[in-house]
Design an enzyme around this catalytic site. Structure first.
Site, PDB file in Angstrom:
ATOM      1  N   ARG A  93     -57.500  25.896  -6.204  1.00 53.40           N
ATOM      2  CA  ARG A  93     -56.304  25.880  -5.355  1.00 53.40           C
ATOM      3  C   ARG A  93     -55.184  26.700  -5.995  1.00 53.40           C
ATOM      4  O   ARG A  93     -54.005  26.398  -5.851  1.00 53.40           O
ATOM      5  CB  ARG A  93     -55.831  24.442  -5.117  1.00 53.40           C
ATOM      6  CG  ARG A  93     -55.543  23.644  -6.391  1.00 53.40           C
ATOM      7  CD  ARG A  93     -54.989  22.294  -6.036  1.00 53.40           C
ATOM      8  NE  ARG A  93     -54.662  21.524  -7.230  1.00 53.40           N
ATOM      9  CZ  ARG A  93     -53.696  20.627  -7.288  1.00 53.40           C
ATOM     10  NH1 ARG A  93     -52.939  20.409  -6.234  1.00 53.40           N
ATOM     11  NH2 ARG A  93     -53.477  19.946  -8.380  1.00 53.40           N
TER      12      ARG A  93
ATOM     13  N   ASP B  59     -59.272  20.762  -0.369  1.00 49.91           N
ATOM     14  CA  ASP B  59     -58.488  21.526   0.615  1.00 49.91           C
ATOM     15  C   ASP B  59     -57.674  22.657  -0.004  1.00 49.91           C
ATOM     16  O   ASP B  59     -57.097  23.483   0.710  1.00 49.91           O
ATOM     17  CB  ASP B  59     -57.587  20.595   1.421  1.00 49.91           C
ATOM     18  CG  ASP B  59     -56.534  19.883   0.578  1.00 49.91           C
ATOM     19  OD1 ASP B  59     -56.389  20.221  -0.620  1.00 49.91           O
ATOM     20  OD2 ASP B  59     -55.862  18.979   1.115  1.00 49.91           O
TER      21      ASP B  59
ATOM     22  N   ASP C 158     -61.336  23.323 -19.867  1.00 56.73           N
ATOM     23  CA  ASP C 158     -60.690  24.268 -18.950  1.00 56.73           C
ATOM     24  C   ASP C 158     -59.182  24.056 -18.893  1.00 56.73           C
ATOM     25  O   ASP C 158     -58.484  24.834 -18.224  1.00 56.73           O
ATOM     26  CB  ASP C 158     -61.292  24.164 -17.546  1.00 56.73           C
ATOM     27  CG  ASP C 158     -61.254  22.757 -16.987  1.00 56.73           C
ATOM     28  OD1 ASP C 158     -61.929  21.877 -17.558  1.00 56.73           O
ATOM     29  OD2 ASP C 158     -60.553  22.520 -15.985  1.00 56.73           O
TER      30      ASP C 158
END
Length: 469
Positions: free
Chosen positions: A82, A114, A239
């Site tokens: 995102r 999303d 990460d």
């Protein structure tokens, strides 16, 4: 805001070209004008540009690829699910800074999510990152918060959507190296290492052992600084560990209030892997994962490469302990260095367990002459008389001033943060601005801000933090 795209030019295979999702009504809710000035940017940047809809000159929006160990389990392909890197800006000092979006929509790395961000988590990152910056802790920072005019759906219902514009020295991570190493791309790892060296450690050109040692030292200093202010990152996956040594990804983070070594705030850390006291241990574990990717560069002979990397890894605990003890001497106002200082510090920590971390250290400077305020903060003080005598014998001549310069009175306290976020989502930014103002000068106690220095009320309950997704 002309941008460069050095990352995209130098590292093919490390990204996918992508664009931000269109949003119905982008508006700048908060622009970090001091940061804009530091970067040589105008302080009237339009919302459409900041949202990545009208691309500035030189921009090349990309979703970065990386892998990572998440709570110990390896995922070979994560990436920006995102987020988008718009490019880099060259500041007045000549250094490059990434300009990136968070919450800009789905990418091929979204894994079913999303790709959006809700206003609350975006404002949390702004608050905590600016608080960390004012504390002198290396960190990514927020350049702007945009509202999008749309809602995002989360477990607790629809929430106002937002985009964070984030600035970083770079977004290179341990997981960036793991991504290429997992594919067996030795040339790619070398290309990435050379890029990281040129950008962050130019004195190490061609010296991969020195590069690894510098990354280890930067991260050791960073984690020591976290520990000294009671910061719990909450999700120290590989990460989320930068090559530059900056704090990144303020998802389920929080500042510890009542001192407890096992403190966990993240709702997803059910085993306590990233508890407060475990952060130095995870530092070493994450660096070992980086070392694994660099072995072919360190030495063509694998056994020698392992030996050289292991030598650096074995020194990480000492680097961390030295940085932590140096910082603790400053917090305690000690004069120079003495062999008994570590024991003195550890005894203090044992004694304040259960009491408020920040206020115990802040009120310690008053205890040079009057320990009343300190005793009010402690649940148990039978140890204090003997400790105070030994501590006072070690104090620097100007100890009180030194201590108040490193022990903050204002941190992003959890109840105050939640109040500010709730008000902002209801359309009232005043509590957010008041909190941000206090955090911008965390060492200066000011009238009218007393409640921002208080621990959470009894009714606040057990605090839990959540990932923004």
């Amino acid at each position: 805001m002309p941008l460069r795209h050095d990352f995209a030019s130098a590292l093919p295979g490390m990204f996918l070209d992508w664009t931000a999702d269109p949003v119905p009504h982008p508006q700048v809710l908060r622009l970090n004008r001091p940061l804009a000035r530091e970067l040589g940017l105008p302080d009237d940047l339009p919302a459409t540009l900041l949202a990545g809809l009208d691309l500035p000159e030189g921009a090349r929006p990309v979703a970065q690829a990386y892998a990572g160990h998440q709570f110990g389990g390896f995922s070979p392909r994560l990436g920006d699910g995102r987020a988008l890197l718009l490019g880099e800006v060259s500041g007045p000092d000549g250094r490059l800074h990434d300009i990136a979006l968070k919450g800009s929509g789905r990418t091929p790395f979204s894994r079913g999510a999303d790709g959006k961000a809700a206003l609350g988590p975006v404002l949390r990152e702004y608050i905590v990152a600016e608080g960390m910056h004012a504390l002198g802790i290396p960190t990514t920072r927020a350049l702007a918060v945009l509202t999008t005019g749309e809602e995002v759906l989360r477990e607790n219902g629809p929430l106002p959507g937002a985009v964070l514009v984030r600035v970083a020295s770079s977004h290179l991570r341990v997981g960036s190296f793991q991504y290429l190493a997992a594919q067996g791309d030795a040339e790619g790892v070398k290309r990435l290492a050379d890029y990281a060296i040129a950008r962050h450690y130019p004195h190490r050109a061609g010296d991969y052992v020195g590069f690894f040692a510098d990354v280890a030292a930067a991260q050791a200093r960073l984690i020591a600084q976290w520990m000294l202010v009671g910061f719990v990152h909450g999700v120290m996956n590989t990460d989320n560990m930068t090559i530059s040594g900056e704090t990144i990804d303020y998802g389920p983070c929080a500042f510890m209030e009542a001192y407890a070594p096992g403190t966990v705030y993240s709702s997803i850390d059910r085993q306590g892997r990233y508890a407060y006291a475990n952060q130095p241990l995870i530092l070493g574990w994450n660096l070992a994962r980086l070392a694994e990717t660099l072995l072919p560069l360190i030495d063509a002979d694998e056994a020698r490469a392992v030996e050289r990397a292991t030598r650096i890894l074995e020194g990480v605990a000492g680097l961390y302990q030295d940085a932590w003890l140096t910082g603790m001497r400053a917090k305690l106002g000690l004069d120079g260095a003495d062999a008994g200082d570590r024991a003195l510090a550890e005894e203090f920590l044992e004694g304040i367990e259960g009491a408020d971390w920040t206020l115990c250290f802040r009120r310690l400077s008053q205890a040079i002459t009057d320990d009343t305020a300190l005793r009010e903060r402690l649940f148990k003080d039978h140890w204090l008389d003997g400790w105070l005598a030994r501590w006072r014998a070690r104090l620097a001549p100007d100890a009180a001033a030194r201590m108040d310069a490193v022990n903050p009175i204002y941190i992003p306290r959890n109840e105050r943060v939640e109040e500010a976020l709730a008000a902002a989502q209801a359309g009232d930014m005043a509590p957010f601005e008041r909190l941000l103002d206090a955090l911008s000068d965390p060492f200066t106690e000011r009238e009218g801000l007393e409640n921002l220095a208080l621990p959470a009320s009894e009714g606040f309950g057990r605090y839990r933090t959540f990932c923004g997704t």
